[in-house]
Scaffold this motif. Structure first.
Motif, PDB file in Angstrom:
ATOM      1  N   MET B   1     107.855 -14.234  51.907  1.00 43.16           N
ATOM      2  CA  MET B   1     106.814 -14.993  52.606  1.00 43.16           C
ATOM      3  C   MET B   1     107.279 -16.452  52.771  1.00 43.16           C
ATOM      4  N   ILE B   2     107.043 -16.979  53.949  1.00 48.70           N
ATOM      5  CA  ILE B   2     107.436 -18.376  54.174  1.00 48.70           C
ATOM      6  C   ILE B   2     106.333 -19.289  53.654  1.00 48.70           C
ATOM      7  N   ARG B   3     106.729 -20.183  52.816  1.00 50.71           N
ATOM      8  CA  ARG B   3     105.750 -21.139  52.292  1.00 50.71           C
ATOM      9  C   ARG B   3     106.258 -22.523  52.629  1.00 50.71           C
ATOM     10  N   PRO B   4     105.982 -22.973  53.851  1.00 49.29           N
ATOM     11  CA  PRO B   4     106.593 -24.223  54.295  1.00 49.29           C
ATOM     12  C   PRO B   4     106.197 -25.417  53.429  1.00 49.29           C
ATOM     13  N   SER B   5     105.007 -25.338  52.820  1.00 49.52           N
ATOM     14  CA  SER B   5     104.554 -26.512  52.088  1.00 49.52           C
ATOM     15  C   SER B   5     105.171 -26.591  50.687  1.00 49.52           C
ATOM     16  N   LEU B   6     105.874 -25.551  50.280  1.00 49.67           N
ATOM     17  CA  LEU B   6     106.386 -25.547  48.909  1.00 49.67           C
ATOM     18  C   LEU B   6     107.838 -26.009  48.848  1.00 49.67           C
ATOM     19  N   PRO B   7     108.156 -26.764  47.829  1.00 52.62           N
ATOM     20  CA  PRO B   7     109.564 -27.165  47.686  1.00 52.62           C
ATOM     21  C   PRO B   7     110.427 -25.937  47.397  1.00 52.62           C
ATOM     22  N   GLU B   8     111.708 -26.098  47.664  1.00 54.97           N
ATOM     23  CA  GLU B   8     112.629 -24.974  47.538  1.00 54.97           C
ATOM     24  C   GLU B   8     112.633 -24.382  46.121  1.00 54.97           C
ATOM     25  N   ASN B   9     112.522 -25.239  45.139  1.00 56.03           N
ATOM     26  CA  ASN B   9     112.619 -24.764  43.748  1.00 56.03           C
ATOM     27  C   ASN B   9     111.245 -24.479  43.129  1.00 56.03           C
ATOM     28  N   TRP B  10     110.276 -24.130  43.963  1.00 56.99           N
ATOM     29  CA  TRP B  10     108.908 -23.968  43.433  1.00 56.99           C
ATOM     30  C   TRP B  10     108.818 -22.923  42.333  1.00 56.99           C
ATOM     31  N   GLU B  11     109.593 -21.843  42.483  1.00 56.18           N
ATOM     32  CA  GLU B  11     109.501 -20.787  41.455  1.00 56.18           C
ATOM     33  C   GLU B  11     109.966 -21.298  40.103  1.00 56.18           C
ATOM     34  N   GLU B  12     111.057 -22.061  40.150  1.00 59.86           N
ATOM     35  CA  GLU B  12     111.577 -22.620  38.898  1.00 59.86           C
ATOM     36  C   GLU B  12     110.588 -23.596  38.276  1.00 59.86           C
ATOM     37  N   LEU B  13     109.948 -24.366  39.150  1.00 61.82           N
ATOM     38  CA  LEU B  13     108.954 -25.321  38.639  1.00 61.82           C
ATOM     39  C   LEU B  13     107.786 -24.584  37.991  1.00 61.82           C
ATOM     40  N   ILE B  14     107.371 -23.504  38.635  1.00 60.48           N
ATOM     41  CA  ILE B  14     106.261 -22.723  38.086  1.00 60.48           C
ATOM     42  C   ILE B  14     106.688 -22.089  36.751  1.00 60.48           C
ATOM     43  N   ALA B  15     107.938 -21.623  36.700  1.00 61.33           N
ATOM     44  CA  ALA B  15     108.453 -21.072  35.433  1.00 61.33           C
ATOM     45  C   ALA B  15     108.457 -22.153  34.360  1.00 61.33           C
ATOM     46  N   GLY B  16     108.859 -23.362  34.754  1.00 62.70           N
ATOM     47  CA  GLY B  16     108.867 -24.483  33.809  1.00 62.70           C
ATOM     48  C   GLY B  16     107.460 -24.793  33.317  1.00 62.70           C
ATOM     49  N   LYS B  28     103.780 -33.580  37.271  1.00 60.32           N
ATOM     50  CA  LYS B  28     102.911 -34.185  38.280  1.00 60.32           C
ATOM     51  C   LYS B  28     103.012 -33.403  39.590  1.00 60.32           C
ATOM     52  N   LEU B  29     104.243 -33.075  39.929  1.00 58.97           N
ATOM     53  CA  LEU B  29     104.491 -32.323  41.161  1.00 58.97           C
ATOM     54  C   LEU B  29     103.806 -30.949  41.103  1.00 58.97           C
ATOM     55  N   VAL B  30     103.936 -30.286  39.952  1.00 60.55           N
ATOM     56  CA  VAL B  30     103.357 -28.947  39.824  1.00 60.55           C
ATOM     57  C   VAL B  30     101.823 -29.007  39.872  1.00 60.55           C
ATOM     58  N   GLU B  31     101.252 -29.996  39.201  1.00 58.46           N
ATOM     59  CA  GLU B  31      99.792 -30.142  39.260  1.00 58.46           C
ATOM     60  C   GLU B  31      99.339 -30.274  40.715  1.00 58.46           C
ATOM     61  N   GLN B  32     100.106 -31.054  41.472  1.00 57.99           N
ATOM     62  CA  GLN B  32      99.786 -31.260  42.888  1.00 57.99           C
ATOM     63  C   GLN B  32      99.925 -29.936  43.655  1.00 57.99           C
ATOM     64  N   LEU B  33     101.025 -29.226  43.384  1.00 60.17           N
ATOM     65  CA  LEU B  33     101.241 -27.932  44.043  1.00 60.17           C
ATOM     66  C   LEU B  33     100.100 -26.964  43.749  1.00 60.17           C
ATOM     67  N   LEU B  34      99.664 -26.968  42.487  1.00 60.53           N
ATOM     68  CA  LEU B  34      98.602 -26.047  42.090  1.00 60.53           C
ATOM     69  C   LEU B  34      97.279 -26.411  42.751  1.00 60.53           C
ATOM     70  N   ASP B  35      97.054 -27.709  42.901  1.00 55.44           N
ATOM     71  CA  ASP B  35      95.828 -28.131  43.580  1.00 55.44           C
ATOM     72  C   ASP B  35      95.849 -27.705  45.044  1.00 55.44           C
ATOM     73  N   GLU B  36      97.021 -27.845  45.656  1.00 53.67           N
ATOM     74  CA  GLU B  36      97.121 -27.515  47.090  1.00 53.67           C
ATOM     75  C   GLU B  36      97.187 -26.008  47.337  1.00 53.67           C
ATOM     76  N   ASN B  37      97.774 -25.271  46.373  1.00 54.98           N
ATOM     77  CA  ASN B  37      97.929 -23.818  46.526  1.00 54.98           C
ATOM     78  C   ASN B  37      97.355 -23.099  45.310  1.00 54.98           C
ATOM     79  N   PRO B  38      96.051 -22.989  45.236  1.00 54.92           N
ATOM     80  CA  PRO B  38      95.443 -22.395  44.028  1.00 54.92           C
ATOM     81  C   PRO B  38      96.001 -21.005  43.712  1.00 54.92           C
ATOM     82  N   ALA B  39      96.499 -20.308  44.744  1.00 56.16           N
ATOM     83  CA  ALA B  39      97.024 -18.958  44.503  1.00 56.16           C
ATOM     84  C   ALA B  39      98.241 -18.999  43.569  1.00 56.16           C
ATOM     85  N   LEU B  40      98.904 -20.154  43.509  1.00 57.77           N
ATOM     86  CA  LEU B  40     100.069 -20.268  42.621  1.00 57.77           C
ATOM     87  C   LEU B  40      99.677 -20.101  41.153  1.00 57.77           C
TER      88      LEU B  40
END
Lengths: 196, 243
Positions: B1-16, B28-40
């Protein structure tokens, strides 16, 4: 149905799902706690023993975990599986003891942060028996590159920070971070492969 | 799935995030990602579940066989609904002449013990003079079933009195500690510690905060502990209030 078929009997507690057992437990029936103990005490005790290397302390932690399940309302089924909660709590309490620092709060805060994930089975092995879980885990871990498995296990069982792991293994911090995260992602992939 | 709004290393960040090893900037970045993409959050949840599966890979370890019973008993102990009245007798003080004798009977003290503890006995008498005074029975458990005792409580004072018989003298460096457990709580209130004589007796006076005075809802427990240990009950249970 054949007229002579016996009426279906209610499932014995040992055959009920975690969610059903937890509901029975919350209704105040201590035998549900016994059934959950029979199901998860090896896991909880084994993990506490792995972290603490002390059977008495592992016993104390096991007792704390099951009594907390009975007395407190910290587990919310909407936020994840019971086995994951027990394991995460056991690890957290054991590492607390190990390092005499309070990571419990951290864990509970993180636990609460996790939202409800409706309709999704987050735990890929939720429907798999305990023995199969052990078998899958051993196989999945064996498939990981050695360093990824090593950093993941040290971080998990010893509660070391990434920089402590880096120092211990004498490798750069960046490598530890990447390998640990990659290790976790690959582990998930392997486990998903097993059940598909 | 294309997730244009997510940085390339989003999976690694989520794992972290699941591993709790993010740097402050990453967090900080991940908190922001989670706010923008609650499905994460589902991804985080799943990775935490996977992490929690790790211990299944450990060699199988059986806990000691007695632990199951210990836990179930402790659970039932805490869940027991308090009976409406637990005290053995409420003493409306009508102590006239034979005060000391009455005290001796009520508390199971022999005269020798009473003479030895005149001062404490006086405190008991003072406590018993108050109409609010309540007496709780204590009974021995496990290896100390022969032990018996009483706890004299005056809710208007910040002292309680403990009398005990047949409770072996603790070894050097050890003491008996009195705890109270309120229903539904797993954190006991510490009331104080005491020893016993070579005859297995004591008459101890413990000072306790007024807001922690034992009531009939509270389960009283006495454990044997190191006298310098942190105030957490870890030693064996030797006595408890009888229900």
């Amino acid at each position: 149905m054949h007229p002579d078929s016996p009426k279906p009997e209610p499932l014995p507690l040992s055959a009920q799902t975690d969610a059903d057992l937890f509901a029975v437990l919350k209704a105040g029936r201590v035998e549900a706690l016994g059934a959950l103990y029979d199901r998860y005490s090896n896991l909880v005790y084994g993990l506490a023993l792995r972290v603490l290397s002390n059977s008495e302390e592992a016993e104390d932690v096991t007792q704390e975990i099951f009594l907390a399940l009975w007395h407190k309302d910290t587990y919310n089924p909407a936020r994840g599986s019971l086995s994951s909660f027990l394991v995460t709590m056991t690890r957290s309490r054991s590492i607390d003891r190990l390092r005499s620092r309070n990571t419990k709060l951290k864990f509970l805060q993180r636990w609460r942060r996790i939202g409800t994930t409706e309709g999704s089975v987050a735990n890929p092995l939720e429907q798999v028996s305990m023995n199969e879980r052990s078998q899958f885990l051993r196989e999945a871990l064996a498939r990981l590159p050695d360093l990824e498995r090593q950093v993941l296990e040290i971080a998990y069982y010893e509660g070391l920070s990434q920089s402590e792991v880096a120092k211990r293994l004498n490798i750069p911090l960046g490598t530890v971070k990447t390998r640990t995260r990659q290790g976790l992602l690959k582990l998930r992939q392997h486990l998903q492969d097993f059940i598909q | 799935m294309i997730r244009p709004s997510l940085p390339e290393n989003w999976e690694e960040l989520i794992a972290g995030y699941a591993l709790n090893d993010l740097s402050p900037e990453e967090a900080k970045l991940v908190e922001q990602l989670l706010d923008e993409n609650p499905a994460l959050m589902g991804e985080v949840n799943q990775l935490q579940e996977v992490l929690a599966l790790l211990p299944y890979g450990l060699p199988r370890q059986e806990p000691p066989s007695h632990l199951r019973l210990t836990i179930l008993e402790a659970a039932q102990e805490g869940a027991r609904t308090p009976k409406p009245r637990r005290r053995t007798h409420r003493i409306w003080l009508e102590l006239s002449g034979a005060v000391a004798v009455f005290v001796a009977i009520a508390l199971g003290l022999d005269n020798y013990r009473l003479r030895q503890d005149l001062e404490s006995a006086d405190a008991v008498i003072q406590a018993l003079r108050q109409p609010e005074t309540e007496v709780y029975a204590l009974e021995g458990t496990g290896e100390t079933t022969a032990a018996s005792g009483r706890l004299v409580v005056n809710p208007n004072q910040d002292q309680i009195l403990v009398t005990v018989q047949n409770l072996p003298e603790p070894a050097a460096g050890q003491a008996y500690r009195l705890w109270g457990l309120t229903p539904g709580s797993t954190t006991p209130i510490y009331y104080g510690q005491f020893g016993t004589t070579a005859q297995g007796e004591t008459l101890a006076q413990l000072s306790i905060p007024r807001d922690a005075i034992p009531t009939e809802e509270i389960q009283l427990l006495i454990t044997l502990e190191s006298s310098t240990a942190p105030l957490i009950p870890e030693g064996p249970l030797v006595m408890q209030s009888s229900l």
